[in-house]
Design a protein around this motif. Structure first.
Motif, PDB file in Angstrom:
ATOM      1  N   PHE A   1      -6.689   1.605  10.057  1.00  0.00           N
ATOM      2  CA  PHE A   1      -6.009   0.712   8.750  1.00  0.00           C
ATOM      3  C   PHE A   1      -6.541   1.568   7.768  1.00  0.00           C
ATOM      4  O   PHE A   1      -6.001   1.798   6.448  1.00  0.00           O
ATOM      5  N   SER A   2      -7.861   1.626   7.371  1.00  0.00           N
ATOM      6  CA  SER A   2      -8.617   2.157   6.232  1.00  0.00           C
ATOM      7  C   SER A   2      -7.971   3.728   6.009  1.00  0.00           C
ATOM      8  O   SER A   2      -7.736   3.793   4.909  1.00  0.00           O
ATOM      9  N   GLN A   3      -8.273   4.559   7.009  1.00  0.00           N
ATOM     10  CA  GLN A   3      -7.552   5.993   6.702  1.00  0.00           C
ATOM     11  C   GLN A   3      -6.388   5.938   6.008  1.00  0.00           C
ATOM     12  O   GLN A   3      -5.935   6.672   5.464  1.00  0.00           O
ATOM     13  N   ALA A   4      -5.268   5.572   7.020  1.00  0.00           N
ATOM     14  CA  ALA A   4      -3.909   5.384   6.595  1.00  0.00           C
ATOM     15  C   ALA A   4      -3.423   4.562   5.096  1.00  0.00           C
ATOM     16  O   ALA A   4      -2.757   5.285   4.425  1.00  0.00           O
ATOM     17  N   VAL A   5      -4.273   3.581   5.027  1.00  0.00           N
ATOM     18  CA  VAL A   5      -3.979   2.979   3.765  1.00  0.00           C
ATOM     19  C   VAL A   5      -4.344   3.714   2.675  1.00  0.00           C
ATOM     20  O   VAL A   5      -3.840   3.840   1.680  1.00  0.00           O
ATOM     21  N   ARG A   6      -5.816   4.420   2.730  1.00  0.00           N
ATOM     22  CA  ARG A   6      -6.167   5.169   1.740  1.00  0.00           C
ATOM     23  C   ARG A   6      -5.218   6.377   1.267  1.00  0.00           C
ATOM     24  O   ARG A   6      -5.085   6.573   0.355  1.00  0.00           O
ATOM     25  N   ALA A   7      -4.797   6.976   2.599  1.00  0.00           N
ATOM     26  CA  ALA A   7      -4.010   8.315   2.178  1.00  0.00           C
ATOM     27  C   ALA A   7      -2.749   7.996   1.761  1.00  0.00           C
ATOM     28  O   ALA A   7      -2.334   8.687   0.808  1.00  0.00           O
ATOM     29  N   PHE A   8      -2.155   6.719   1.974  1.00  0.00           N
ATOM     30  CA  PHE A   8      -0.827   6.126   1.187  1.00  0.00           C
ATOM     31  C   PHE A   8      -1.241   5.889  -0.223  1.00  0.00           C
ATOM     32  O   PHE A   8      -0.311   6.462  -1.039  1.00  0.00           O
ATOM     33  N   TYR A   9      -2.150   5.368  -0.427  1.00  0.00           N
ATOM     34  CA  TYR A   9      -2.526   5.047  -1.764  1.00  0.00           C
ATOM     35  C   TYR A   9      -2.619   6.334  -2.646  1.00  0.00           C
ATOM     36  O   TYR A   9      -2.045   6.526  -3.826  1.00  0.00           O
ATOM     37  N   ASP A  10      -3.445   7.214  -2.070  1.00  0.00           N
ATOM     38  CA  ASP A  10      -3.532   8.610  -2.786  1.00  0.00           C
ATOM     39  C   ASP A  10      -2.277   9.136  -2.961  1.00  0.00           C
ATOM     40  O   ASP A  10      -2.202   9.977  -4.042  1.00  0.00           O
ATOM     41  N   GLU A  11      -1.439   9.125  -1.919  1.00  0.00           N
ATOM     42  CA  GLU A  11       0.098   9.770  -2.276  1.00  0.00           C
ATOM     43  C   GLU A  11       0.887   9.194  -3.402  1.00  0.00           C
ATOM     44  O   GLU A  11       1.501   9.724  -4.042  1.00  0.00           O
ATOM     45  N   MET A  12       0.742   7.764  -3.337  1.00  0.00           N
ATOM     46  CA  MET A  12       1.249   6.997  -4.496  1.00  0.00           C
ATOM     47  C   MET A  12       0.750   7.624  -5.897  1.00  0.00           C
ATOM     48  O   MET A  12       1.530   7.622  -6.904  1.00  0.00           O
ATOM     49  N   VAL A  13      -0.517   7.745  -5.943  1.00  0.00           N
ATOM     50  CA  VAL A  13      -1.264   8.456  -7.169  1.00  0.00           C
ATOM     51  C   VAL A  13      -0.441   9.840  -7.427  1.00  0.00           C
ATOM     52  O   VAL A  13      -0.189   9.898  -8.579  1.00  0.00           O
ATOM     53  N   VAL A  14      -0.308  10.500  -6.438  1.00  0.00           N
ATOM     54  CA  VAL A  14       0.091  11.983  -6.609  1.00  0.00           C
ATOM     55  C   VAL A  14       1.621  11.699  -7.187  1.00  0.00           C
ATOM     56  O   VAL A  14       1.949  12.574  -7.947  1.00  0.00           O
ATOM     57  N   GLN A  15       2.562  10.716  -6.636  1.00  0.00           N
ATOM     58  CA  GLN A  15       3.883  10.687  -7.050  1.00  0.00           C
ATOM     59  C   GLN A  15       3.684   9.643  -8.314  1.00  0.00           C
ATOM     60  O   GLN A  15       5.056   9.869  -8.852  1.00  0.00           O
ATOM     61  N   GLY A  16       2.783   9.386  -8.879  1.00  0.00           N
ATOM     62  CA  GLY A  16       2.937   8.755 -10.167  1.00  0.00           C
ATOM     63  C   GLY A  16       3.457   7.376 -10.123  1.00  0.00           C
ATOM     64  O   GLY A  16       3.814   6.696 -11.025  1.00  0.00           O
ATOM     65  N   VAL A  17       3.297   6.750  -8.865  1.00  0.00           N
ATOM     66  CA  VAL A  17       3.842   5.305  -8.711  1.00  0.00           C
ATOM     67  C   VAL A  17       2.802   4.128  -8.220  1.00  0.00           C
ATOM     68  O   VAL A  17       3.226   3.289  -7.673  1.00  0.00           O
ATOM     69  N   SER A  18       1.764   4.540  -8.363  1.00  0.00           N
ATOM     70  CA  SER A  18       0.512   3.617  -7.835  1.00  0.00           C
ATOM     71  C   SER A  18       0.294   2.389  -8.328  1.00  0.00           C
ATOM     72  O   SER A  18      -0.018   1.317  -7.934  1.00  0.00           O
ATOM     73  N   GLY A  19       0.860   2.340  -9.691  1.00  0.00           N
ATOM     74  CA  GLY A  19       0.958   0.912 -10.299  1.00  0.00           C
ATOM     75  C   GLY A  19       2.337   0.027  -9.963  1.00  0.00           C
ATOM     76  O   GLY A  19       2.471  -1.073 -10.159  1.00  0.00           O
ATOM     77  N   ASP A  20       3.247   0.768  -9.248  1.00  0.00           N
ATOM     78  CA  ASP A  20       4.496   0.348  -8.884  1.00  0.00           C
ATOM     79  C   ASP A  20       4.752   0.024  -7.261  1.00  0.00           C
ATOM     80  O   ASP A  20       5.562  -0.532  -6.832  1.00  0.00           O
ATOM     81  N   VAL A  21       3.752   0.365  -6.704  1.00  0.00           N
ATOM     82  CA  VAL A  21       3.746   0.112  -5.359  1.00  0.00           C
ATOM     83  C   VAL A  21       2.557  -0.797  -4.621  1.00  0.00           C
ATOM     84  O   VAL A  21       1.291  -0.394  -4.895  1.00  0.00           O
ATOM     85  N   THR A  22       2.921  -1.874  -4.159  1.00  0.00           N
ATOM     86  CA  THR A  22       1.676  -2.662  -3.631  1.00  0.00           C
ATOM     87  C   THR A  22       1.764  -2.929  -2.263  1.00  0.00           C
ATOM     88  O   THR A  22       2.761  -3.042  -1.708  1.00  0.00           O
ATOM     89  N   THR A  23       0.611  -2.553  -1.300  1.00  0.00           N
ATOM     90  CA  THR A  23       0.483  -2.812  -0.182  1.00  0.00           C
ATOM     91  C   THR A  23      -0.104  -3.983   0.294  1.00  0.00           C
ATOM     92  O   THR A  23      -1.228  -4.329  -0.405  1.00  0.00           O
ATOM     93  N   PHE A  24       0.203  -4.694   1.226  1.00  0.00           N
ATOM     94  CA  PHE A  24      -0.552  -5.791   1.659  1.00  0.00           C
ATOM     95  C   PHE A  24      -0.620  -6.190   2.967  1.00  0.00           C
ATOM     96  O   PHE A  24       0.387  -5.761   3.842  1.00  0.00           O
ATOM     97  N   SER A  25      -1.507  -7.005   3.419  1.00  0.00           N
ATOM     98  CA  SER A  25      -1.649  -6.999   4.906  1.00  0.00           C
ATOM     99  C   SER A  25      -1.304  -8.593   5.291  1.00  0.00           C
ATOM    100  O   SER A  25      -1.408  -9.432   4.786  1.00  0.00           O
ATOM    101  N   MET A  26      -0.706  -8.737   6.605  1.00  0.00           N
ATOM    102  CA  MET A  26      -0.545  -9.846   7.149  1.00  0.00           C
ATOM    103  C   MET A  26      -0.891  -9.832   8.814  1.00  0.00           C
ATOM    104  O   MET A  26      -1.252  -8.510   9.283  1.00  0.00           O
ATOM    105  N   THR A  27      -1.297 -10.905   9.488  1.00  0.00           N
ATOM    106  CA  THR A  27      -1.678 -10.884  10.772  1.00  0.00           C
ATOM    107  C   THR A  27      -1.171 -12.350  11.399  1.00  0.00           C
ATOM    108  O   THR A  27      -1.249 -13.119  10.743  1.00  0.00           O
ATOM    109  N   ASP A  28      -1.293 -12.324  12.597  1.00  0.00           N
ATOM    110  CA  ASP A  28      -0.896 -13.634  13.439  1.00  0.00           C
ATOM    111  C   ASP A  28      -1.766 -14.978  12.872  1.00  0.00           C
ATOM    112  O   ASP A  28      -1.223 -15.786  12.629  1.00  0.00           O
ATOM    113  N   PHE A  29      -3.174 -14.621  12.962  1.00  0.00           N
ATOM    114  CA  PHE A  29      -4.144 -15.718  12.432  1.00  0.00           C
ATOM    115  C   PHE A  29      -5.417 -14.993  12.370  1.00  0.00           C
ATOM    116  O   PHE A  29      -5.414 -13.824  12.829  1.00  0.00           O
TER     117      PHE A  29
END
Length: 474
Positions: free
Chosen positions: A335-363
């Motif tokens: 989770f940590s590696q993948a989400v951080r890579a994705f966040y960093d890519e959004m920074v590169v694309q210039g949309v890190s303020g326009d893209v929000t990642t959120f988690s959910m789980t059963d319970f």
């Protein structure tokens, strides 16, 4: 081409027969995207976010350690990744050590995003029909979520945003219903996309959802039809016949709907025939490959004529009734590696303020473990802690409604004021103080959903007073 037809059995997906378009006063310009990451099986929130202080009337590290150490599930205090929480009087809490620095030259994980104000934690979230106290729960004076502690039912309730009954549409799909006509009127792909197969979360009454493979398949191949592209006369003849066939019997509803789905798949195939690869290196894991494919689609957003997108990713086997420590370590590292890579890519694309990642789980999982030593695990529980990440997040803090101790973080006490269990058999199943609807509505409002559409997307939202938890910049 079957990707667009993954949920054809739901009549509401036939966009050719959509009802009138609604105008949404809340919708504004600019691009925005929501990325849902579902931790399948029920993440152990008690070993993900942990008290790291020792001198408070609130639950502290000693309480956590005493409850979990004997059976071999407690983490060492010196291994926790510290986070300071202003809402808790700047007390220190700790994240699981696998949410921090990683090896192999990837990145530093998501831990450092906390201090940068890019990550928030919404504490003690769970399925609810209405707010419920411990006494009300024990006396059955307020309805409980149906089939509480059941995997399939609790997953469905997180996906649909309602816990009083079964539903056939998800809150992601319902938002797409309300917003597609004005936000993506000329979009070449649907507003909502799953990178994890057909999912209830993505189902709407009227809008199509898209389901595509992860980054193992390049974007220019996800829709590419077989047998039509070898350059031979046979390929051309087949393609012409295929195109002509879709013009036949369009006066029949089911045929017209199926043909319309295929038409959109062919249109999307053309739009995705070329793409630019992402810049950041993503981990070669299930979640890493899913988020890489999401990042590719976001990078293609202008060519696809979309200004609003919703994505669904799912990974993991968090249902760890035994042998949890090693498994949980690996899942949180992924989770940590993948989400951080994705966040960093959004920074590169210039949309890190326009893209929000959120988690959910059963319970959540029981505070009191099951098993012992190498076989130690946890069982099904209720309230849990969820992550929200992005530059549009008011990060570096806990959010959610207060528990019995006056903070969003529950009292870690078996048979205590926040435990659904009671007596000598109490296991520590925290009663949620924040509902799925309140969590989702806060995200939906940032995304552009109008106030007068909230009750349509979340039918039980009126049962909850506070539907803006304050973790998003509006």
């Amino acid at each position: 081409m079957t990707a667009l037809a993954t949920q054809f059995e739901h009549f509401g997906l036939m966009s050719a027969f959509a009802r009138r378009s609604e105008k949404n006063a809340a919708f504004g310009g600019g691009y925005k995207a929501l990325i849902c990451i579902f931790m399948d099986g029920g993440n152990d929130g008690n070993n993900t976010v942990i008290p790291n202080h020792n001198d408070s009337f609130l639950s502290n590290f000693a309480d956590y350690y005493a409850a979990r150490n004997t059976q071999g599930l407690a983490l060492g205090q010196n291994t926790l990744l510290p986070i300071s929480v202003p809402r808790m009087g700047n007390l220190t809490y700790g994240l699981h050590p696998k949410l921090g620095t990683v090896t192999g030259g990837m990145n530093n994980g998501i831990h450092e995003l906390w201090a940068q104000g890019k990550m928030a934690i919404v504490a003690n979230v769970g399925t609810l029909v209405a707010p419920i106290t411990r006494i009300q729960y024990q006396n059955y004076t307020v309805p409980r979520p149906f089939q509480l502690f059941s995997h399939s039912d609790q997953v469905s309730q997180f996906h649909t945003g309602r816990s009083d009954t079964g539903a056939f549409t998800g809150w992601g799909g319902n938002m797409s219903d309300r917003l597609s006509s004005q936000s993506n009127p000329n979009g070449l792909i649907p507003m909502i996309t799953s990178i994890s197969g057909a999912q209830l979360f993505t189902v709407g009454e009227r809008t199509l959802s898209l389901a595509i493979a992860d980054a193992e398949i390049p974007l220019n191949k996800v829709f590419k039809p077989e047998g039509f592209d070898d350059g031979s006369i046979y390929s051309t003849t087949r393609l012409n016949a295929f195109n002509q066939l879709r013009t036949v019997d369009r006066d029949l509803r089911y045929v017209a709907a199926a043909s319309a789905i295929t038409d959109q798949a062919m249109q999307a195939n053309s739009a995705l025939s070329t793409f630019q690869e992402v810049t950041v290196t993503f981990p070669n894991t299930s979640l890493g490959k899913q988020l890489k494919q999401v990042a590719r689609l976001i990078k293609k957003r202008n060519d696809l004529n979309v200004t609003r997108q919703i994505f669904y990713c799912q990974y993991g086997d968090f249902d760890n009734h035994d042998s949890q420590p090693g498994r949980h370590d690996n899942l949180l590292r992924e989770f940590s590696q993948a989400v951080r890579a994705f966040y960093d890519e959004m920074v590169v694309q210039g949309v890190s303020g326009d893209v929000t990642t959120f988690s959910m789980t059963d319970f959540g999982r029981t505070f009191n473990p099951s098993g012992l030593g190498g076989s130690v695990g946890t069982d099904h529980a209720w309230g849990n802690h969820l992550f929200v990440i992005g530059d549009g997040v008011l990060g570096g803090n806990f959010y959610g409604l207060n528990t019995s101790n006056g903070t969003p973080f529950p009292t870690l006490e078996l048979d205590g004021p926040d435990d659904a269990d009671s007596g000598t058999g109490a296991r520590g199943r925290w009663i949620p103080t924040t509902s799925v609807e309140q969590y989702a509505a806060t995200l939906a409002r940032w995304y552009g959903l109008a106030e007068n559409d909230m009750a349509t997307v979340f039918p039980n939202i009126s049962n909850f007073t506070n539907t803006n938890l304050g973790f998003m910049q509006l």
